[in-house]
Design an enzyme around this catalytic site. Sequence first.
Site, PDB file in Angstrom:
ATOM      1  CB  SER A  87      -0.909   0.036   1.230  1.00 43.51           C
ATOM      2  OG  SER A  87      -1.730  -1.094   1.254  1.00 43.51           O
ATOM      3  CB  SER A 140      -1.878   2.753  -4.707  1.00 45.55           C
ATOM      4  OG  SER A 140      -0.653   2.600  -4.030  1.00 45.55           O
ATOM      5  CB  SER A 156      -9.350  -0.049  -2.855  1.00 45.74           C
ATOM      6  OG  SER A 156      -9.850   0.085  -1.545  1.00 45.74           O
ATOM      7  CE1 TYR A 211      -1.404  -6.982 -15.429  1.00 45.84           C
ATOM      8  CE2 TYR A 211      -2.769  -5.170 -16.233  1.00 45.84           C
ATOM      9  CZ  TYR A 211      -2.316  -6.473 -16.348  1.00 45.84           C
ATOM     10  OH  TYR A 211      -2.771  -7.278 -17.359  1.00 45.84           O
ATOM     11  NE  ARG A 250     -23.891  -6.886  37.373  1.00 46.43           N
ATOM     12  CZ  ARG A 250     -23.737  -5.966  38.316  1.00 46.43           C
ATOM     13  NH1 ARG A 250     -22.856  -6.148  39.286  1.00 46.43           N
ATOM     14  NH2 ARG A 250     -24.441  -4.859  38.280  1.00 46.43           N
ATOM     15  N   GLY A 294     -22.378  -4.963  30.389  1.00 46.16           N
ATOM     16  CA  GLY A 294     -22.935  -3.721  30.941  1.00 46.16           C
ATOM     17  C   GLY A 294     -21.862  -2.645  31.059  1.00 46.16           C
ATOM     18  CD  GLU A 327      -3.949  -9.642   4.665  1.00 46.76           C
ATOM     19  OE1 GLU A 327      -4.303 -10.563   3.921  1.00 46.76           O
ATOM     20  OE2 GLU A 327      -3.141  -9.788   5.603  1.00 46.76           O
ATOM     21  CB  SER A 373     -16.399  -4.934   3.605  1.00 45.02           C
ATOM     22  OG  SER A 373     -16.027  -5.470   4.852  1.00 45.02           O
TER      23      SER A 373
END
Length: 393
Positions: free
Chosen positions: A137, A141, A143, A189, A279, A350, A374, A377
């Site tokens: 990365s 650059s 994604s 690339y 608890r 809680g 990596e 989503s």
Amino acid sequence: MSLHTITLMTAPPLTYLSEEERMFQASVRRFARERLAPRVRAMDEAGVFDKGLIEELFALGLMAVDVPEEYGGQGGTFFQSILAIEELARVDPSASVIVDVQNTLFSNAIQRWASDDQKRRWLPRVSCDTVCSYALSEAGSGSDAFALTTRAVEAGGDYLLTGRKLWITNAAEAGLFLLFATVNPEAGYKGITAFLVERDFSGFRLGKKEDKLGIRASSTCELVLDDCRVPRENIVGEVGKGYKIAIETLNEGRIGIGAQMTGLAQGALDHALAYAKERRQFGKAIAEFQGVQFDLAEMAVEVEAARLMVYNAARLRDAGMPFVTESAMCKYFASQVAERVASKAVEVLGGVGFTKDYPVEKLYRDAKIGRIYEGTSNMQRLTIAKQLLGNMK
Ligand SMILES: Cc1cc2nc3c(=O)[nH]c(=O)nc-3n(C[C@H](O)[C@H](O)[C@H](O)COP(=O)(O)OP(=O)(O)OC[C@H]3O[C@@H](n4cnc5c(N)ncnc54)[C@H](O)[C@@H]3O)c2cc1C
């Protein structure tokens, strides 16, 4: 009955572990509980991983799980590295990602793409005492990884690398960096090439260390290359084929992140279960209230589903079968599960769940990274959709 049918009928359940896998898992679990757990909070607060613990990870063989024994590794399987990543994340996702990058990215790429001579030079160090990083990365650059601009220019048989890498996990501790640069920006690339950069190479230095929301004990740094001289024999694979190494290695790496997120979720569930039994409110343990039971059951279902997806992807990979879609799916799903389960665990505890006195607050913060590194989503969904739709052109 065909051989294929018999094989299918006798295939073990996904979560069935061989004797060797069980013993390996138990040893990582023991280390995580006895050695790692007591130091997790202090490391998170300091934002630094304990050097002594890294030495212990090497001594246990966890930094070279599937590196062949002839190079000093454990000679295990990729699946075993997934078990290690999961078990460590149950206690500390920072420790888990250190082991994850070392195994599923760095040594995985070297084993697959490096020459025999390069393996002999580097793998014994990877197995013995050298932490490693995977540097793809850059600021512009993420994604769009192949838009990288770090330049490699040939000079007297060597290459001079100039540019900046961002977000590099393990960088503060690493001695070896698998680093991607372009030998020809016009080629897109097809100019990307993989270089093995050593920490003490001239023209190489660490830049800013990030101050993060979660996995704070795992270092994330910028790398600065200013005419960094890299010998030609440190090119991994072919010149101009680095894009293939980058992309294919990440397919395996994502199973590792799926395992990290599954372990994290299991850890959060462990804490929620223990607390719910202890608890007391309205004169009884809160675990006796059906509302709390339903939350715990929901969390357990989610963890189980994530684990099945991760184990399936890892077993497919070890069997030499296609696993790219399963890898994207398990990373995508397990990172959601980690967020949901850690969030629910904070609620089950809680008020104390919201404090640093209990570990679920940290797991909740640590969960967020699963959806980002990596491949975010959205990138996983693109991979999955591509497989579903085929080549639209
Ligand atoms: C803690 C940490 C550790 C890391 N470790 C490493 C490492 O060791 N080595 C390494 O090389 N990198 C590492 N990274 C980098 C990481 O892989 C990137 O941050 C990640 O790929 C996202 O890139 P970005 O941050 O540039 O976000 P961007 O690519 O700018 O994305 C921003 C948003 O836009 C969305 N988006 C972008 N393009 C599209 C599209 N085409 N369609 C739909 N949505 C899109 C994304 O999903 C995201 O929500 C690390 C990052 C962090 C935070």
